[in-house]
Design a protein around this motif. Structure first.
Motif, PDB file in Angstrom:
ATOM      1  N   MET A 164       0.818  -1.215   0.000  1.00  0.00           N
ATOM      2  CA  MET A 164       0.000   0.000   0.000  1.00  0.00           C
ATOM      3  C   MET A 164       0.857   1.272   0.000  1.00  0.00           C
ATOM      4  N   CYS A 165       2.004   1.229   0.688  1.00  0.00           N
ATOM      5  CA  CYS A 165       2.854   2.420   0.749  1.00  0.00           C
ATOM      6  C   CYS A 165       3.507   2.687  -0.606  1.00  0.00           C
ATOM      7  N   ALA A 166       3.994   1.625  -1.254  1.00  0.00           N
ATOM      8  CA  ALA A 166       4.635   1.800  -2.556  1.00  0.00           C
ATOM      9  C   ALA A 166       3.619   2.245  -3.603  1.00  0.00           C
ATOM     10  N   LEU A 167       2.371   1.862  -3.393  1.00  0.00           N
ATOM     11  CA  LEU A 167       1.307   2.270  -4.310  1.00  0.00           C
ATOM     12  C   LEU A 167       0.938   3.741  -4.087  1.00  0.00           C
ATOM     13  N   THR A 168       0.916   4.144  -2.827  1.00  0.00           N
ATOM     14  CA  THR A 168       0.398   5.455  -2.451  1.00  0.00           C
ATOM     15  C   THR A 168       1.457   6.560  -2.541  1.00  0.00           C
ATOM     16  N   ALA A 169       2.662   6.258  -2.123  1.00  0.00           N
ATOM     17  CA  ALA A 169       3.736   7.260  -2.128  1.00  0.00           C
ATOM     18  C   ALA A 169       5.006   6.639  -2.725  1.00  0.00           C
ATOM     19  N   PRO A 170       4.993   6.391  -4.036  1.00  0.00           N
ATOM     20  CA  PRO A 170       6.106   5.652  -4.650  1.00  0.00           C
ATOM     21  C   PRO A 170       7.433   6.422  -4.638  1.00  0.00           C
ATOM     22  N   GLU A 171       7.388   7.743  -4.400  1.00  0.00           N
ATOM     23  CA  GLU A 171       8.644   8.493  -4.338  1.00  0.00           C
ATOM     24  C   GLU A 171       9.348   8.252  -3.005  1.00  0.00           C
ATOM     25  N   VAL A 172       8.586   7.767  -2.046  1.00  0.00           N
ATOM     26  CA  VAL A 172       9.130   7.654  -0.689  1.00  0.00           C
ATOM     27  C   VAL A 172       9.304   6.191  -0.261  1.00  0.00           C
ATOM     28  N   PHE A 173       8.403   5.310  -0.774  1.00  0.00           N
ATOM     29  CA  PHE A 173       8.457   3.912  -0.344  1.00  0.00           C
ATOM     30  C   PHE A 173       8.629   2.975  -1.541  1.00  0.00           C
ATOM     31  N   ASP A 174       9.350   1.892  -1.295  1.00  0.00           N
ATOM     32  CA  ASP A 174       9.475   0.831  -2.288  1.00  0.00           C
ATOM     33  C   ASP A 174       9.424  -0.489  -1.527  1.00  0.00           C
ATOM     34  N   GLN A 175       9.429  -1.593  -2.279  1.00  0.00           N
ATOM     35  CA  GLN A 175       9.479  -2.914  -1.655  1.00  0.00           C
ATOM     36  C   GLN A 175      10.739  -3.624  -2.142  1.00  0.00           C
ATOM     37  N   ASP A 176      11.393  -4.352  -1.231  1.00  0.00           N
ATOM     38  CA  ASP A 176      12.577  -5.102  -1.652  1.00  0.00           C
ATOM     39  C   ASP A 176      12.141  -6.400  -2.353  1.00  0.00           C
ATOM     40  N   ASP A 177      13.095  -7.250  -2.689  1.00  0.00           N
ATOM     41  CA  ASP A 177      12.759  -8.460  -3.446  1.00  0.00           C
ATOM     42  C   ASP A 177      11.831  -9.396  -2.686  1.00  0.00           C
ATOM     43  N   ASP A 178      11.798  -9.254  -1.367  1.00  0.00           N
ATOM     44  CA  ASP A 178      10.878 -10.070  -0.568  1.00  0.00           C
ATOM     45  C   ASP A 178       9.556  -9.363  -0.310  1.00  0.00           C
ATOM     46  N   GLY A 179       9.388  -8.198  -0.913  1.00  0.00           N
ATOM     47  CA  GLY A 179       8.133  -7.468  -0.763  1.00  0.00           C
ATOM     48  C   GLY A 179       8.074  -6.567   0.446  1.00  0.00           C
ATOM     49  N   ILE A 180       9.153  -6.533   1.222  1.00  0.00           N
ATOM     50  CA  ILE A 180       9.141  -5.785   2.486  1.00  0.00           C
ATOM     51  C   ILE A 180       9.511  -4.317   2.236  1.00  0.00           C
ATOM     52  N   VAL A 181       8.924  -3.440   3.042  1.00  0.00           N
ATOM     53  CA  VAL A 181       9.046  -1.993   2.825  1.00  0.00           C
ATOM     54  C   VAL A 181      10.512  -1.518   2.878  1.00  0.00           C
ATOM     55  N   VAL A 182      10.808  -0.622   1.953  1.00  0.00           N
ATOM     56  CA  VAL A 182      12.088   0.072   1.944  1.00  0.00           C
ATOM     57  C   VAL A 182      11.768   1.563   1.876  1.00  0.00           C
ATOM     58  N   THR A 183      12.383   2.338   2.746  1.00  0.00           N
ATOM     59  CA  THR A 183      12.173   3.786   2.720  1.00  0.00           C
ATOM     60  C   THR A 183      13.242   4.411   1.829  1.00  0.00           C
ATOM     61  N   LEU A 184      12.805   5.129   0.806  1.00  0.00           N
ATOM     62  CA  LEU A 184      13.758   5.698  -0.147  1.00  0.00           C
ATOM     63  C   LEU A 184      14.374   6.980   0.392  1.00  0.00           C
ATOM     64  N   THR A 185      13.605   7.673   1.210  1.00  0.00           N
ATOM     65  CA  THR A 185      14.146   8.867   1.863  1.00  0.00           C
ATOM     66  C   THR A 185      13.476   9.019   3.220  1.00  0.00           C
ATOM     67  N   GLU A 186      14.249   9.398   4.214  1.00  0.00           N
ATOM     68  CA  GLU A 186      13.657   9.550   5.548  1.00  0.00           C
ATOM     69  C   GLU A 186      13.091  10.939   5.752  1.00  0.00           C
ATOM     70  N   GLN A 187      13.505  11.864   4.904  1.00  0.00           N
ATOM     71  CA  GLN A 187      13.027  13.248   5.019  1.00  0.00           C
ATOM     72  C   GLN A 187      12.394  13.682   3.708  1.00  0.00           C
ATOM     73  N   PRO A 188      11.217  13.194   3.406  1.00  0.00           N
ATOM     74  CA  PRO A 188      10.583  13.556   2.136  1.00  0.00           C
ATOM     75  C   PRO A 188      10.248  15.049   2.094  1.00  0.00           C
ATOM     76  N   GLY A 189      10.256  15.594   0.915  1.00  0.00           N
ATOM     77  CA  GLY A 189       9.954  17.012   0.750  1.00  0.00           C
ATOM     78  C   GLY A 189       8.500  17.306   1.061  1.00  0.00           C
ATOM     79  N   PRO A 190       8.187  18.592   1.209  1.00  0.00           N
ATOM     80  CA  PRO A 190       6.818  18.979   1.593  1.00  0.00           C
ATOM     81  C   PRO A 190       5.770  18.528   0.575  1.00  0.00           C
ATOM     82  N   GLU A 191       6.182  18.379  -0.696  1.00  0.00           N
ATOM     83  CA  GLU A 191       5.206  17.977  -1.723  1.00  0.00           C
ATOM     84  C   GLU A 191       4.722  16.543  -1.497  1.00  0.00           C
TER      85      GLU A 191
END
Lengths: 397, 63
Positions: free
Chosen positions: B14-41
């Motif tokens: 759901m996170c990778a679907l909703t905020a793909p600039e900030v969240f991704d999933q690794d090869d096991d499908g588990i959440v990866v945070t692409l940035t810890e300080q996302p911009g205001p947008e």
């Protein structure tokens, strides 16, 4: 005296009117086995129950919310068979789910889109070649998700008649116990043999990958295959059939989708919310006493969660009874919530995004006739949908 | 500041679907945070992703 779950629908789209009760989002419910449990119809409480692991989903604790045929194993209150992780709690559930989540990521499912587009196109071609009338369910809504899940799992599509029949018997409320047992045995036997065959001759598919991983026994692999195969086609088929019918009967909405005035992704979410095809069967049983919505749910009591009612909760969604593809439907519970939220939801989304376009007239080859206002629909399955739906041919624009 | 609990993540996406600039999933499908300080947008999308996570695996620090 608690009431039983209302199940009678006035039309294919709207939940039974007696379900909605804003004053009482949590109320007592009489289960068919004589148990007095609870019914949740409010969105916030539904989310709370589904996210709370004190409400167990273990198969041996599950009570049916409507009278339906159960296999002997379920009647005996046995634990879920190996691999059938939908009927387990963490940590057992977690172990299985973790082996599968990597196969259903947003990224992987997006990569499948061209293949899904190809499959949808082939079925539309076949419908045009066959000419009207065509039954939309058997020519479009059912075969598309069946073929997609078969390819993903590595189940030969040529065997579809067998597994579609067995799975329909298993899900129906009206089958005899003997028929349900026979269907389960048949499907299990078929998939166990398939797993053994794949052990000998691995291919590029999910089952072969799980076998190669080496963590699962043959029984576990069979249970997983059974769960994914049945879950992978029935619900999506119902969303495709019923969703198409919804677009046909709401031409202004279909126009908005076709013209691009509404976003394809948002349209799918709103159809998921508004249709909520899992009409009943989502239940949990309290493993300990839990306070919920001002009531005390005692250990052992079952809680039925009505996803269609929660998705039409006016506290959560403005104008919940209206289909509005331009609205923000995020947060709907059509795929459930909590650790059991649908594993295949990102696949289902791709299938719907691809298939609804042509159905709303997005493809010049296939603008649907719009005069049909009725279709037979299922009220007696856990997942509701059209049972047949005649396509009368292409509408020239 | 986003905190993602990879131990309780169930890989629903759901996170990778909703905020793909900030969240991704690794090869096991588990959440990866692409940035810890996302911009205001990205703030709205991140809040939505946190709210939608079925496993409650995402938190906004200070929230």
């Amino acid at each position: 005296m608690a009431a039983v779950l209302p199940t009678r629908r006035d039309n294919p789209f709207d939940p039974p009117p007696e379900l909605a009760d804003e004053e009482r989002p949590l109320r007592r419910l009489a289960f068919p086995d004589g148990h007095t449990g609870w019914l949740v119809t409010g969105h916030a409480l539904a989310r709370a129950v589904l996210a709370d692991v004190r409400f167990s989903n273990r198969l041996e604790l599950r009570r049916q919310v409507v009278r339906r045929t159960e296999t002997d194993a379920i009647r005996a209150g046995r634990p879920a068979p190996p691999g059938m992780f939908i009927g387990m709690d963490p940590p057992h559930h977690t172990r299985y789910r973790r082996l599968l989540t990597g196969q259903f990521t947003v990224r992987r499912m997006n990569r499948l889109r061209p293949r899904v587009e190809q499959i949808v196109g082939e079925h539309l071609d076949a419908m045009e070649q066959a000419g009207p009338p065509v039954d939309l369910v058997s020519a479009f809504a059912l075969p598309i998700p069946s073929l997609v899940i078969c390819e993903l799992l590595g189940v030969p599509y040529a065997d579809r008649e067998r597994f579609q029949h067995d799975s329909a018997v298993l899900l129906s409320l009206g089958a005899t116990v003997e028929a349900a047992n026979a269907a389960l045995a048949s499907l299990t036997g078929y998939l166990a043999a398939l797993v053994e065959r794949k052990r000998e001759e691995p291919a590029d598919d999910l089952l072969s990958g799980l076998i190669e991983g080496g963590e699962l026994t043959g029984d576990e692999l069979t249970g997983i295959a059974l769960l994914l195969l049945v879950a992978g086609h029935e619900t999506t088929a119902n969303m495709l059939g019923l969703g198409t019918f919804a677009l046909l009967t709401h031409p202004d909405q279909a126009d908005a989708l076709r013209s691009g005035r509404v976003d394809e992704d948002a349209a799918v979410e709103e159809l998921l919310r508004w249709l909520s095809v899992i009409q009943f069967g989502t239940t949990r049983t309290a493993a300990e006493d839990v306070e919920l919505g001002g009531e005390l749910i005692r250990a052992g009591e079952s809680v039925a969660i009505s996803l269609p009612a929660a998705n039409r909760d006016p506290e959560r969604f403005a104008a919940p009874g209206t289909l509005d593809l331009g609205t923000d439907a995020h947060g709907h519970l059509a795929f459930g919530h909590g650790v059991h939220q649908c594993l295949g939801q990102q696949l289902a989304r791709i299938e719907m995004r691809v298939a609804y376009g042509p159905c709303s007239g997005g493809s010049p080859r296939c603008a649907w006739q719009r005069h049909r206002r009725r279709c037979p629909f299922a009220t007696t399955c856990p997942s509701t949908g059209c049972t047949a739906f005649r396509w009368s041919g292409r509408e020239e624009r | 500041m986003i905190e993602a609990d990879r131990d309780i993540c169930i890989g629903a996406g759901m996170c990778a679907l909703t905020a793909p600039e900030v969240f991704d999933q690794d090869d096991d499908g588990i959440v990866v945070t692409l940035t810890e300080q996302p911009g205001p947008e990205a703030t709205d999308a991140v809040r939505e992703a946190v709210q939608l996570c079925p496993a409650g695996a995402l938190k906004l620090a200070g929230s």
